[in-house]
Every structure is written in C-alpha cells, then in structure tokens.
Write an enzyme that holds these catalytic residues in place. Structure first.
Site, PDB file in Angstrom:
ATOM      1  N   ASP A   1       0.367  -1.567  -0.386  1.00  0.00           N
ATOM      2  CA  ASP A   1       0.129   0.442  -0.284  1.00  0.00           C
ATOM      3  C   ASP A   1       1.006   1.484   0.311  1.00  0.00           C
ATOM      4  O   ASP A   1       0.269   2.309  -0.404  1.00  0.00           O
ATOM      5  CB  ASP A   1      -1.107  -0.525   1.463  1.00  0.00           C
ATOM      6  CG  ASP A   1      -1.803  -1.043   1.232  1.00  0.00           C
ATOM      7  OD1 ASP A   1      -2.225  -1.846  -0.128  1.00  0.00           O
ATOM      8  OD2 ASP A   1      -2.304  -1.146   2.351  1.00  0.00           O
ATOM      9  N   HIS A   2       2.192   1.322   0.543  1.00  0.00           N
ATOM     10  CA  HIS A   2       3.607   2.035   0.828  1.00  0.00           C
ATOM     11  C   HIS A   2       3.296   2.758  -0.430  1.00  0.00           C
ATOM     12  O   HIS A   2       3.729   3.820  -0.781  1.00  0.00           O
ATOM     13  CB  HIS A   2       3.857   1.992   2.185  1.00  0.00           C
ATOM     14  CG  HIS A   2       3.176   1.160   2.993  1.00  0.00           C
ATOM     15  ND1 HIS A   2       2.723   2.086   4.332  1.00  0.00           N
ATOM     16  CD2 HIS A   2       2.833   0.204   3.761  1.00  0.00           C
ATOM     17  CE1 HIS A   2       2.119   1.201   4.964  1.00  0.00           C
ATOM     18  NE2 HIS A   2       2.354   0.366   4.851  1.00  0.00           N
TER      19      HIS A   2
ATOM     20  N   ARG B   1       1.618  12.367  -5.939  1.00  0.00           N
ATOM     21  CA  ARG B   1       1.394  12.607  -7.470  1.00  0.00           C
ATOM     22  C   ARG B   1       0.502  13.013  -8.376  1.00  0.00           C
ATOM     23  O   ARG B   1       0.341  13.452  -9.259  1.00  0.00           O
ATOM     24  CB  ARG B   1       2.421  12.611  -8.046  1.00  0.00           C
ATOM     25  CG  ARG B   1       3.920  13.287  -7.238  1.00  0.00           C
ATOM     26  CD  ARG B   1       3.947  14.393  -8.173  1.00  0.00           C
ATOM     27  NE  ARG B   1       5.012  15.704  -7.041  1.00  0.00           N
ATOM     28  CZ  ARG B   1       6.352  16.313  -7.694  1.00  0.00           C
ATOM     29  NH1 ARG B   1       6.865  15.554  -9.251  1.00  0.00           N
ATOM     30  NH2 ARG B   1       6.995  16.742  -7.480  1.00  0.00           N
TER      31      ARG B   1
ATOM     32  N   HIS C   1      -4.472  -2.931   0.996  1.00  0.00           N
ATOM     33  CA  HIS C   1      -5.528  -2.646   1.444  1.00  0.00           C
ATOM     34  C   HIS C   1      -6.411  -1.730   0.536  1.00  0.00           C
ATOM     35  O   HIS C   1      -6.112  -0.690   0.260  1.00  0.00           O
ATOM     36  CB  HIS C   1      -5.596  -1.873   2.966  1.00  0.00           C
ATOM     37  CG  HIS C   1      -7.006  -2.099   3.661  1.00  0.00           C
ATOM     38  ND1 HIS C   1      -6.155  -0.985   5.472  1.00  0.00           N
ATOM     39  CD2 HIS C   1      -7.794  -1.530   3.496  1.00  0.00           C
ATOM     40  CE1 HIS C   1      -7.557  -0.506   5.480  1.00  0.00           C
ATOM     41  NE2 HIS C   1      -8.767  -0.828   4.937  1.00  0.00           N
TER      42      HIS C   1
ATOM     43  N   ARG D   1      -9.006   0.623   0.401  1.00  0.00           N
ATOM     44  CA  ARG D   1     -10.280   1.322   1.180  1.00  0.00           C
ATOM     45  C   ARG D   1     -11.371   2.470   0.447  1.00  0.00           C
ATOM     46  O   ARG D   1     -11.399   2.205  -0.532  1.00  0.00           O
ATOM     47  CB  ARG D   1      -9.155   2.680   1.935  1.00  0.00           C
ATOM     48  CG  ARG D   1      -7.676   1.590   2.906  1.00  0.00           C
ATOM     49  CD  ARG D   1      -7.256   2.595   3.562  1.00  0.00           C
ATOM     50  NE  ARG D   1      -7.750   4.267   4.361  1.00  0.00           N
ATOM     51  CZ  ARG D   1      -7.293   3.631   5.782  1.00  0.00           C
ATOM     52  NH1 ARG D   1      -6.192   2.393   6.367  1.00  0.00           N
ATOM     53  NH2 ARG D   1      -8.381   3.878   7.275  1.00  0.00           N
TER      54      ARG D   1
ATOM     55  N   THR E   1      -3.719   4.641   9.733  1.00  0.00           N
ATOM     56  CA  THR E   1      -3.770   3.679   9.178  1.00  0.00           C
ATOM     57  C   THR E   1      -4.291   2.989  10.184  1.00  0.00           C
ATOM     58  O   THR E   1      -5.038   3.561  11.239  1.00  0.00           O
ATOM     59  CB  THR E   1      -2.094   3.348   9.250  1.00  0.00           C
ATOM     60  OG1 THR E   1      -2.485   1.849   9.188  1.00  0.00           O
ATOM     61  CG2 THR E   1      -1.656   3.507  11.054  1.00  0.00           C
TER      62      THR E   1
ATOM     63  N   GLU F   1      -5.600 -12.255  12.207  1.00  0.00           N
ATOM     64  CA  GLU F   1      -3.907 -11.851  12.290  1.00  0.00           C
ATOM     65  C   GLU F   1      -3.957 -10.801  13.342  1.00  0.00           C
ATOM     66  O   GLU F   1      -4.911  -9.931  14.106  1.00  0.00           O
ATOM     67  CB  GLU F   1      -3.823 -10.606  10.824  1.00  0.00           C
ATOM     68  CG  GLU F   1      -2.276  -9.707  11.105  1.00  0.00           C
ATOM     69  CD  GLU F   1      -2.506  -9.161  10.187  1.00  0.00           C
ATOM     70  OE1 GLU F   1      -3.280  -9.642   9.141  1.00  0.00           O
ATOM     71  OE2 GLU F   1      -1.749  -8.051   9.477  1.00  0.00           O
TER      72      GLU F   1
ATOM     73  N   HIS G   1       0.937  -5.021  11.985  1.00  0.00           N
ATOM     74  CA  HIS G   1       0.919  -4.115  12.349  1.00  0.00           C
ATOM     75  C   HIS G   1       2.336  -3.546  12.771  1.00  0.00           C
ATOM     76  O   HIS G   1       2.593  -3.650  14.206  1.00  0.00           O
ATOM     77  CB  HIS G   1      -0.353  -3.126  13.057  1.00  0.00           C
ATOM     78  CG  HIS G   1      -0.622  -2.298  12.635  1.00  0.00           C
ATOM     79  ND1 HIS G   1       0.015  -0.941  12.997  1.00  0.00           N
ATOM     80  CD2 HIS G   1      -1.530  -1.633  11.652  1.00  0.00           C
ATOM     81  CE1 HIS G   1      -0.616  -0.022  12.628  1.00  0.00           C
ATOM     82  NE2 HIS G   1      -1.210  -0.437  11.402  1.00  0.00           N
TER      83      HIS G   1
HETATM   84  N1  PXP Z   1      -1.839  -5.516   8.764  1.00  0.00           N
HETATM   85  C1  PXP Z   1      -2.964  -4.803   8.791  1.00  0.00           C
HETATM   86  C2  PXP Z   1      -4.199  -5.820   8.768  1.00  0.00           C
HETATM   87  C3  PXP Z   1      -2.747  -3.941   7.981  1.00  0.00           C
HETATM   88  O1  PXP Z   1      -4.244  -2.556   8.149  1.00  0.00           O
HETATM   89  C4  PXP Z   1      -1.071  -3.227   8.073  1.00  0.00           C
HETATM   90  C5  PXP Z   1      -1.363  -1.612   7.565  1.00  0.00           C
HETATM   91  O2  PXP Z   1      -1.465  -1.662   6.257  1.00  0.00           O
HETATM   92  C6  PXP Z   1      -0.450  -4.253   8.286  1.00  0.00           C
HETATM   93  C7  PXP Z   1      -0.322  -5.507   8.503  1.00  0.00           C
HETATM   94  C8  PXP Z   1       1.122  -3.340   7.991  1.00  0.00           C
HETATM   95  O3  PXP Z   1       1.575  -2.889   9.125  1.00  0.00           O
HETATM   96  P1  PXP Z   1       2.613  -1.531   8.909  1.00  0.00           P
HETATM   97  O4  PXP Z   1       2.426  -1.136   7.381  1.00  0.00           O
HETATM   98  O5  PXP Z   1       2.803  -1.116  10.103  1.00  0.00           O
HETATM   99  O6  PXP Z   1       3.472  -3.001   8.879  1.00  0.00           O
END
Ligand code: PXP
Length: 240
Positions: free
Chosen positions: A9-10, A18, A43, A45, A100, A151, A191
């Site tokens: 996602d990042h 941009r 994810h 969203r 997040t 999870e 996370h």
């Molecule tokens: N697991 C879940 C359910 C998440 O929502 C996220 C964040 O998108 C992650 C894992 C990964 O988290 P992080 O980017 O902090 O490693």
C-alpha cells in the site's frame, strides 16, 4: 518457518501523492515475489486513498504467491473481492480519518455483521482472516463465527518503549496465538513490525505468517526492495 506477506500500500501512497503512475505497486509486487516473500498484501480502502481497483485486477493477474486483500466489512468492497477472488481476505476496521488501521476488529461487539460478511465471502470460496487485538475473547469470538484465521494486531507491542511493557504485550500475543492455534485457527500477526522488533515474535511458533509493510518499504528507499525483503525474511527464519 514463518511466512512473510509484504504490504505494498505504501508504494501506492507515494504514487497517489502526485496522482501519476509511479511508483507502481504492481512493479513492487513483482519484486517482492522475486525476493522470496510468501505473499502480497493490499488494503482496498473505501476512499481509495492508495490502492485502486485497477491495482487489484492487475495484482490478481501477476501475483503467483498469496494475494491477501485487507478490507472493511463493507458490501461494495466485498463485491469487488468476490469478482477478483484474492487468495484470502482479511477483515479490518476502517475509519476515514485514520492514518493507518488503528485498533483490531470488534468481533465480540459486531459478531452478527462480521459473521454475515464471512458467510458472503465463504460463499464465493474466499477464506477469511480477522484482524484482532491479542485478546482471548476476540479470539474465541472469531472462532465462533467461523473465521479461518486471525491476524493478531502487533501495534501495541511495536509501540512499547521499555522492556516491562514489551514483555506484557509479548505475553498477550503469545497467549492469543496459543488459543487461536488450539481452536484450529490459522494465526498471523502484523502492524508496526520492524527489523528491530520482529525477531522476538518468531519465538511464538503458533504464528505462521507476519504481514509487514511500512518498515520494508521505508528501508527499500535506501537498499532497494529485493534486499529489504530478503533481509526481513532472514530475520524471520534466523536458522536458514
Ligand atoms: N496488517 C494489517 C491488517 C494492516 O492494516 C497493516 C497496515 O496496512 C499491516 C498489517 C502492515 O502494517 P505496517 O505497514 O505497519 O507494517
């Protein structure tokens, strides 16, 4: 051997900054796979702030490792999931304002709604994981409403700043993992995990898979994505 799912996602967040086409999370997914990750996590969203529908369609085409779609318990996104058919869905709580995902899913409190969503996804042949806090009641509730896996939210563990607090959060994760395993659930965790805090959690053998995004993508800026993924994988499996 613990498995690694990499959240891309990042990469999409940077692209959206941009509004153009680079960097492309599809390229990231290909490199993540080449580097030996076991899965790609995205994810979708409701506000489409990073991953777009087009990304999901393309990821389904090109990813040959596990594609794990995180989503809110929302009908419109579920429709998308049912048409794309990722290898699994992880249900997460979602609020528009948050940076997040903040807390785990309130399975005990929203049992009926989440159960309905699990059934809908199961009818489409998609296994479902629930992103929950390491809390025994939430684990039991996840099992009761027929989740396939959980999870465990590692955010509180990751945010601790001293060894006493870290020990408390570690124990909560360990107990929740053991209970989940005993009930027959698959147990994943994620996370806020980094190269500095993840290794301790590999001492909990019930955790099968770690889902990590921010730390890997951040390191990739300096080392390249393949090295960042390989280094994380090596930390998860230190004896290899
Ligand atoms: N697991 C879940 C359910 C998440 O929502 C996220 C964040 O998108 C992650 C894992 C990964 O988290 P992080 O980017 O902090 O490693």
């Amino acid at each position: 051997m613990a498995r690694l799912g990499v959240n891309v996602d990042h990469v999409a967040t940077l692209r959206q900054a941009r509004g153009g086409h680079e960097p492309d999370p599809i390229t990231a997914a290909t490199l993540v796979e080449l580097a030996g990750a076991d899965g790609v996590v995205v994810h979708l969203r409701e506000d489409r702030r990073h991953i777009q529908d087009r990304d999901l369609t393309l990821l389904k085409e090109i990813v040959h490792i596990q594609l794990n779609l995180e989503m809110a318990a929302d009908e419109a996104v579920a429709k998308m999931a049912l048409s794309i058919k990722p290898d699994m869905v992880t249900l997460v709580p979602e609020r528009r304002q948050e940076l997040t995902t903040e807390g785990g899913l309130a399975v005990v409190e929203r049992k009926d709604r989440i159960h309905e969503m699990i059934q809908l996804l199961h009818d489409g042949g998609i296994p479902v994981s629930l992103f929950i806090d390491p809390d025994q009641q939430q684990v039991r509730a996840a099992h009761k409403i027929q989740a396939d896996s959980i999870e465990l939210h590692t955010g509180r563990y990751a945010n601790t700043r001293n060894s006493k607090d870290q020990q408390t959060e570690f124990e909560a994760l360990e107990q929740a993992a053991k209970l989940g395993y005993k009930l027959g659930l698959g147990v994943n965790a994620g996370h806020g995990l980094t190269y500095h805090n993840v290794q301790r959690l590999t001492k909990i053998p019930e955790i099968l898979e770690f889902n990590i995004g921010h730390s890997i993508i951040s390191r990739a800026i300096f080392t390249g994505l393949e090295t960042a993924v390989r280094d994380m994988k090596a930390l998860l499996n230190p004896l290899r």
